[in-house]
Structures are given as C-alpha cells and as structure tokens.
Design a protein around this motif. Structure first.
Motif, short mmCIF file in Angstrom:
data_model
loop_
_atom_site.label_atom_id
_atom_site.label_comp_id
_atom_site.label_asym_id
_atom_site.label_seq_id
_atom_site.Cartn_x
_atom_site.Cartn_y
_atom_site.Cartn_z
N PRO A 101 6.24 -9.65 2.85
CA PRO A 101 5.19 -8.82 2.12
C PRO A 101 5.26 -8.86 0.57
O PRO A 101 6.20 -9.50 0.15
CB PRO A 101 5.71 -7.29 2.42
N TRP A 145 8.34 -9.46 -2.36
CA TRP A 145 9.58 -9.60 -1.67
C TRP A 145 10.00 -11.13 -1.74
O TRP A 145 10.76 -11.84 -0.98
CB TRP A 145 9.73 -8.92 -0.29
N GLU A 205 2.17 -9.14 -8.24
CA GLU A 205 2.88 -8.43 -7.13
C GLU A 205 3.68 -7.30 -7.53
O GLU A 205 4.27 -7.38 -8.65
CB GLU A 205 3.98 -9.40 -6.48
N GLN A 259 3.83 0.90 0.10
CA GLN A 259 3.02 -0.41 0.31
C GLN A 259 3.15 -1.24 -0.76
O GLN A 259 2.57 -0.85 -1.74
CB GLN A 259 1.48 0.23 0.89
N ARG A 300 -0.02 -6.97 -3.57
CA ARG A 300 -0.17 -8.46 -3.58
C ARG A 300 -1.61 -8.59 -3.86
O ARG A 300 -2.49 -8.59 -2.82
CB ARG A 300 0.32 -9.35 -2.37
N ILE A 311 6.97 -1.63 6.31
CA ILE A 311 6.38 -2.52 5.71
C ILE A 311 6.50 -3.85 5.92
O ILE A 311 5.53 -4.61 5.46
CB ILE A 311 6.16 -1.96 4.10
N PHE A 312 7.37 -4.04 6.75
CA PHE A 312 7.63 -5.54 7.10
C PHE A 312 7.22 -5.70 8.62
O PHE A 312 7.59 -4.77 9.39
CB PHE A 312 9.20 -5.71 7.03
N ASP A 337 1.54 -6.38 13.40
CA ASP A 337 0.89 -5.91 12.45
C ASP A 337 1.18 -4.18 12.34
O ASP A 337 0.47 -3.56 11.38
CB ASP A 337 -0.84 -6.11 12.74
N SER A 389 2.81 -0.63 11.68
CA SER A 389 3.58 -0.22 10.52
C SER A 389 4.49 1.13 11.30
O SER A 389 5.40 1.48 10.62
CB SER A 389 2.59 0.31 9.31
#
Length: 833
Positions: free
Chosen positions: A269, A272, A411, A419, A422, A691-692, A714, A716
């Motif tokens: 994400p 990171w 970013e 959240q 990016r 979030i990953f 996908d 969360s």
C-alpha cells in the motif's frame, strides 16, 4: 586539464614581473605554484619559488603586459597585511587595477577590503578560531573548490563530515583554511578596444598577485545559476555508487538512483515503500555549471563520455553510445503542504514526493537520500525513514519545500489504521499550498487498545515522539543499551514517561540489558537505571569483560521498581530463556518478525502450561525501519494514553502483535489473556481489519492450525465465528498473513513479513487450567543446566584482586547461579505436581 588546453581562457605569464619568494606566505610549503586549474579556469602561477608572486607594497605600482579584447579578467590576489583584524575598516580602498588600452584610454577599478580582495589566510596559532574564517571577500571566490568526498569510503572519524558531502574545512581539527588567493572576476567595459596592459597600484596594504587569466567568452567566469537535476540513463551496467558526474566549471552532486514509479505495479500500500531493484539504469544528479563547462560521466573512475553543459541546456536532451542525459522542466514553486484528518486538523504522518521521472523531493529539513543511500545503523537523522527505494519524512502535519509545476507523485501513511495515500497531484504554475486528507479506516483506541513498540534504539526522545505520532503509535519504548564500549541514549533516561503535547503519545526511556550467551531483556518503565547494561564480554559487553549478573537478577530489579519485563526477540539469544520462564520472571516475550522457528518455540512453552503473553517490537537500530512497523496492541483505557495502563494490558496478556493487519480474537466475548474454566465449548470470534492485502487467517489450538480461512486480497475486513468443543485444557490464538501476490513482506532492512498474531486465550473444561509436556520440561532442565555450567565452567568470572560487586554479596558465583537453581527446583516441582 592544463591551461594550454583551454583556448577560451588565456592565462597570463607573470614570470617577468613576479619578484617575491613564496616565503612571503606564513606557510610556504602549502602554497601550490605552476599551472593550475581553479574552478575550471586555467591559471599560470610562477613555478619559481624565489620569484613566486608579484608583491606591490603600499604606495607602489607594477605593470603587467596584456593584449586582446577579453570580456573578463580574473585575478588571483590577496592582501599581505592582516589589518582587517587589527581594526581595519571593511570597504576601505586598498588598491586599484587600471586597464590601459592601445587607443590611449584607461579604466580604473578600486579594490576594497573584503569586497574584491582580503588578507591571505593565516594559521592563527594559539587562537581557538581562525580570524579569517567567514571573513573572505564578498565579491570574490577563494582558490579552493568544493570537492565531493568519496561517497562510500573514508576514515571512521570522518563519518560525520562525509554526510555533508563536500570536503568541509569546518570539520577539520585543527582548523586550517585550504586556500591562499582570492579569485576576483572583473568585467572589461571596453571590449571594443585592444588591451595593452594592467597596472596594479597598492594603497594602504601590500597587494599580492599570483596569477591573471583573461576570458574571451560571453559568460561570467563563475556560474551563478542554481543547480538543477540532470537525468542520466546508462545503457550498460546500470546506476551504482561508482557512477559520477564531474564538472570542470561548476559543481555536481553525487549521482543517485531515481525511484520507481509509485503507481506502476505497486508491491505494498502507499506509504510503505518498495523493494530496491538489483539493477537500475537511471539516476540523477544536481549540476550548476557555466555554459562552457564540460560534464564528464565516469563509472568506477573510467570515463564513459562527456558533453558541453550549454549544449544540454539548449537542447534539453543528449544521446550518446553509452546512454543519455536529459533536463527535466525547470519550473518549480515553494509549496506548503498540510495533511489533515477528516475533522480538518493537521495530523502527523509520513510523507514523500517524487517527480514522474523518479526524482525524490524531500520536504525541507529532511533527506531525499539518507546517508547518501548508505547504511544507517546507529544513525538518528531527524525523522526520516527509508523503505527500500523510497525515503519518507515524518512530519507533524505540515511541511514545505520545492515542488515542480505539473504532475507530482505523493505518498502519505499513518500507521495501520488510516487509509494511505498514493496519488499524482498537479501543481499549478501559481500554486503555493497543497492540502491532503488522511481518512481513518479503523480505530483500535475506540476498542480500548493502544499500540506501542517495545523495542527502539538510537533515537532522541523528541525524534521518537515525532516518528511515533507519524506512525499513529501511542507508546515508544526507547531503550538504552551498551554495545561494547559504546553507550547509547544515556542522556534520554529520566525515569518517567515523556508525554506529547496532545497527550496522545508516550516515549519512555527504558533499557535493553544484554549478554552474548544468556540473552537480551527489555526492562520497561524503570524509575532508576539498572546496571550494568551489558555483561559477559563481547559482543554486547566490552571485549574481555566479566559476567557481573544475569537476566533473572535484572528482571527482579525491574519488578522491584514496578516495571515490566519482556524477553527481547524471543527466544534468541537462547541461554537463560528457560530459567526465566520457569521462575515466572517474564511478563511477556517479544517477536520482532514472524518466523516459523521462533513461533514454534513459543507454542512449545504454551503447550507445557506456561501462560506468557506475546508482544511485538521493531528492535529499530536503523533509519530503514519505521517505529512501530511491528507493534503491540495492548488493552488500555480508550481515553488519553497512560503508559502504565498499556503495560498492565501486556501483563494481563490482552495483546495482539501486528506488522499491518489488525486481528481481534474473542472467546465467549473475552479477550486474549483470559482464563475460561468449566466450559464444554467456547464461541470464538475472529475479526480482521486491514489496509494490507491479507491471504489467510489461521486459528491455532495448542500449537496446531485447526482452521484456515482464506481472505479476498481486496477485502479490508473479514469475520470468522465458530464454536469449538473443549475437552481438556486448551489455548487458542489467531494469526494472519499478507497476500503473497501483493507483497507479503515489508521493504524495511529485514524484509519482515506482513502478519498479525494474538496472544492466547486459555480455556478448560475443568475447574483449573493445567497443561504439562514432559519433553519440554526435560529440554528446559537441560537448557538451565547448560546455562549454569556456562557460568561456572566457561564465563569470565575471575577478577584480579579483591572485588566488591554491585550486588554486594560475598559469593559472586553463588549469586550468579541462584536463579538457575531456583528454576530447576521450580520445574521439578511442576513435574511432581
């Protein structure tokens, strides 16, 4: 390059007029004579040490032959007497240069103290600072150029200077100025007339003239253009530390790799990081140069090619057999960026910018390339973090600096509950403000949990606070430590928590006390230091040091102060671990990354009936690790952060360790650490917030995976509810792992996996919870015996002379071995029961 190879600049030969020996200078051995190139310009100093310079005494004059129609004249000159430092006036006239033309006319320029000329530097022996430091002429340059230090090599004691980039005389001890002459460029106002000669006249001080060079170019001899980025693409070999640009009439920075595009095949994400490619063909440097300058491209000292800077400026891009160079657009604005939360308040975070060409744009006061992309162990460099190819700045909510007009990639990240951003923003030609918004996705504080890092090194308290706030981390344990004869963070210890202004973050300076063989232990919440910090010799203690104490005694002292004891990076170093567990001296064991071996050892002790919580920390020793990358969520009050409440949650075992996902476990509504007895069955609830991308959730019962739940990458959130029959004494825990095709590992220095793991819940169908594993106990007894024998038969315990130890007991060996005897007795009693 020699003066004869430079037709656009013509050095005059002063051999016929030079009349004074080099001994006129205070340090004649350091004066360089003969043909020289200074700032890319050729000069011809006399090579005769007895007739090295032209000296014009006060009231005197001398004439130098000169011809042609030069555009500029550059004088290498200085004043001999240091009257400026004896009460002389800045700006006082000290001499003149008179240009005489063949048509009979002349032009005179006055030389003024500290304007066009100044005293030649001296050593100033006996003074703490040289008087001429910072008092060079304001309209001239000295003859020493700024030269980049070797990017990767050098003496250890020059490490701090090397971070500056240039060979900076301010870093030298003793301080010696590296120049003798000042270079003053005088514009010729009569290029329409043929020059015939130059007359030097001295006023109240002696003028020393070493060389004169004439320019036939329509450019200022010394560039005044601000450095700009140059993109360099290498067809073969890629961009490494050995690639460099060399500019004769200007300057060039180190060549750095550009960063990969943030929106092309992202691995993790936003915010990171991204793993570093092994080979990368594009780099950039910052260059300031005159149009006539030659830029040489070298790799490992070998020249690949060269080009004229003015050609690149005119065309924008040049292509060669070895590669190409290109200038990005020059337009840029000084932009103030504010990152706000949903309520509109500025919020601390980690942020980075880069151009679409991959050039990083660090906010002012931060680094685009930490330590020139070198290692960062034991370097705290002010709120900057490098994750693979990307470097981030920790900010309190606002930052400012140059951003190019047009598209800019940005970013932003703030821990695991927001959240991340990016995106590509467009900076308008007149834009000076940029607003970004971070949206909270999850709220552990509302659940009653605070996050903390149990293990941080090499930061200041204020630095740790800033980075912790930027990572949405409520607690940072900054640990003092000894590394041989190197002691770190001594000055940070206060014996009480440091609380941020908003009462949302706590930094507490504790200790990691260490031995090479017996292990490392984190002592949290100390009121007084517990010494020694390391013992038993190298690697942790000093070379040849003796064994002064044990982890068990350190734990006892910590508990006596009301502190919390955590075994660092369980189970290694694997020495005293079994004894600490057997005697109940541990409040928790720490993981710094998920590893099958380490977690299996944890499960073995749980299966043997030891109820010990799991916590997480980073063991941050480098700027390539964000604070809280592995963190502990511990039950605490939902209001302001109280350090003691967080530690109490650890001691209760109500914890979850995470390097990204949030994983919540309940049994009949009770949290980890709970003991539920007299149950025929138990309702288990597992909730994921992330979030990953996560691949799977696993339910662990007594060390075995009894349920695997696959998760949409996908997604969360995900929830799993099930009922489990209880027939004896069981422990349950939950864990999850990052999705393999979406970057299951972080881009920090250890490439840690994305995971989460809860502490166990303990459930029994009987009135009591009882588990026993004879094999584990047997192994523990063997470990305890081996550690004890290490002390009695192997460790350095024989001091010369009469020794009074800190513990005050007369029998040092009995003091050292007592905890191991206690542990053996406790295990045998446990087996008997």
């Amino acid at each position: 390059m020699s003066p004869r190879d430079t037709p656009d600049y013509r050095p005059l030969d002063l051999g016929d007029v030079a009349d004074t020996a080099v001994d006129v200078f205070e340090d004649p051995d350091d004066v360089r004579l003969g043909d020289r190139v200074l700032h890319g310009l050729p000069f011809r100093f006399s090579s005769d040490r007895d007739r090295a310079v032209l000296l014009v005494p006060p009231g005197g004059s001398a004439r130098i032959a000169a011809d042609g129609r030069p555009t500029w004249l550059v004088f290498a000159h200085a004043l001999l007497e240091p009257e400026l430092f004896e009460g002389g006036r800045v700006g006082a006239p000290v001499g003149t240069y008179r240009l005489e033309y063949r048509d009979g006319t002349s032009v005179t320029r006055t030389l003024r103290q500290r304007f066009e000329i100044g005293p030649t530097p001296r050593r100033w022996d006996g003074r703490p600072l040289p008087l001429d430091w910072g008092q060079t002429p304001l309209l001239a340059r000295n003859d020493a150029e700024h030269v980049l230090m070797d990017r990767a090599c050098g003496r250890y004691d020059e490490a701090g200077a090397r971070l500056v980039g240039i060979d900076d005389p301010q870093s030298r001890v003793p301080y010696v100025l590296p120049y003798r002459f000042y270079l003053w460029a005088m514009e010729n106002p009569r290029t329409d007339a043929e020059l015939d000669g130059i007359v030097v006249e001295a006023g109240g001080a002696s003028v020393v003239l070493g060389a004169v060079t004439l320019s036939d170019l329509d450019e200022e001899p010394f560039t005044r253009t601000v450095a700009r980025e140059v993109l360099v693409e290498m067809r073969d070999g890629g961009v490494t530390e050995s690639l460099e640009l060399e500019v004769d009439r200007g300057t060039a920075s180190y060549v750095y790799r550009t960063a990969p595009d943030v929106e092309t095949a992202p691995e993790l994400p936003g915010g990171w990081g991204r793993s570093r490619p092994e080979e990368w063909g594009t780099g950039y440097a910052k260059v300031s140069a005159s149009p006539s300058a030659t830029v040489s491209v070298r790799d490992g000292g070998r020249e690949q090619g060269a080009f004229r800077w003015g050609d690149l400026v005119e065309r924008g891009a040049l292509t060669f057999g070895w590669g190409s160079v290109r200038l990005p657009g020059p337009d840029q604005n000084w932009v103030r960026t504010t990152v706000r939360d949903e309520a509109g308040n500025p919020v601390a975070c980690r942020i980075r910018f880069q151009t679409t060409d991959g050039i990083p744009l660090a906010p002012y006061g931060h680094h685009a390339h930490i330590n020139s992309d070198g290692g960062t162990w034991n370097l705290d460099i002010g709120g900057d973090v490098r994750l693979g190819s990307y470097t981030y700045a920790a900010i309190g909510g606002t930052c400012e600096g140059w951003l190019p007009t047009g598209p800019v990639q940005v970013e932003v990240a703030r821990g695991f509950e927001y959240q991340p951003i990016r995106e590509t923003v467009t900076i308008a030609p007149d834009q000076t403000e940029l607003e970004l918004e971070l949206v909270r996705r999850f709220d552990a504080r509302a659940r009653g949990y605070a996050s903390g890092d149990t293990h941080v090194h090499f930061m200041s308290t204020q630095g740790a606070e800033l980075e912790a706030r930027a990572e949405d981390l409520q607690v940072a344990n900054l640990l003092l430590a000894q590394w041989g004869e190197h002691f770190t963070n001594t000055e940070e210890f206060t014996g009480h928590p440091h609380v941020s202004h908003d009462h949302g973050t706590v930094v507490y300076a504790g200790q990691e006390n260490r031995t090479n063989m017996l292990g490392h232990i984190n002592l949290l919440g100390l009121r007084e230091p517990i010494m020694p910090w390391s013992t038993g010799g190298s690697e942790e203690d000093e070379l040849g040091g003796g064994l002064a104490t044990t982890l068990s005694h350190w734990a006892d002292e910590c508990h006596a102060q009301g502190g919390t004891v955590v075994l660092a990076h369980f189970p290694v170093p694997y020495g005293e671990t079994a004894a600490l567990l057997a005697t109940g001296r541990l409040d928790a064991v720490e993981t710094i990354a998920y590893d099958d071996y380490n977690i299996s050892e944890y499960y073995r002790y749980l299966n043997a009936g030891f109820r010990v919580p799991l916590v997480g920390g980073t063991d941050k020793m480098t700027s390539e690790v964000p604070v809280g990358l592995v963190r502990t969520y511990a039950a605490a009050d939902a209001g302001g952060v109280e350090y003691e409440a967080w530690c109490a949650g650890i001691r209760r075992g109500d914890t979850m360790v995470s390097s990204g996902p949030l994983l919540w476990l309940r049994a009949d509504g009770q949290p980890p650490g709970s003991l539920l007895t007299g149950r025929d069955s138990v309702d288990l609830g597992i909730e994921l917030e992330t979030i990953f991308p996560v691949e799977r959730i696993e339910l662990i019962r007594n060390g075995e995976v009894v349920r695997t739940e696959y998760v949409d990458p996908d997604a969360s959130t995900h929830r799993l509810d099930l009922t489990w029959e209880v027939t004896g004494s069981d422990w349950f825990a939950a864990r999850c792992f990052g999705a393999a095709d979406a970057g299951p590992r972080h881009a920090d220095t250890w490439n840690r996996p994305v995971f989460a793991h809860t502490s166990p819940l303990y459930v029994s169908s009987q009135p009591d919870y009882e588990r026993h594993d004879p094999e584990v106990v047997t192994t523990m007894l063997a470990m305890i015996d081996a550690a004890r024998r290490h002390i009695t038969e192997h460790a350095r315990t024989r001091w010369a002379g009469t020794v009074h130890h800190r513990h005050g007991e007369p029998d040092h060996l009995a003091y050292l071995t007592r905890p191991f005897d206690e542990a053996s007795a406790a295990l045998r009693a446990r087996s008997d029961q």
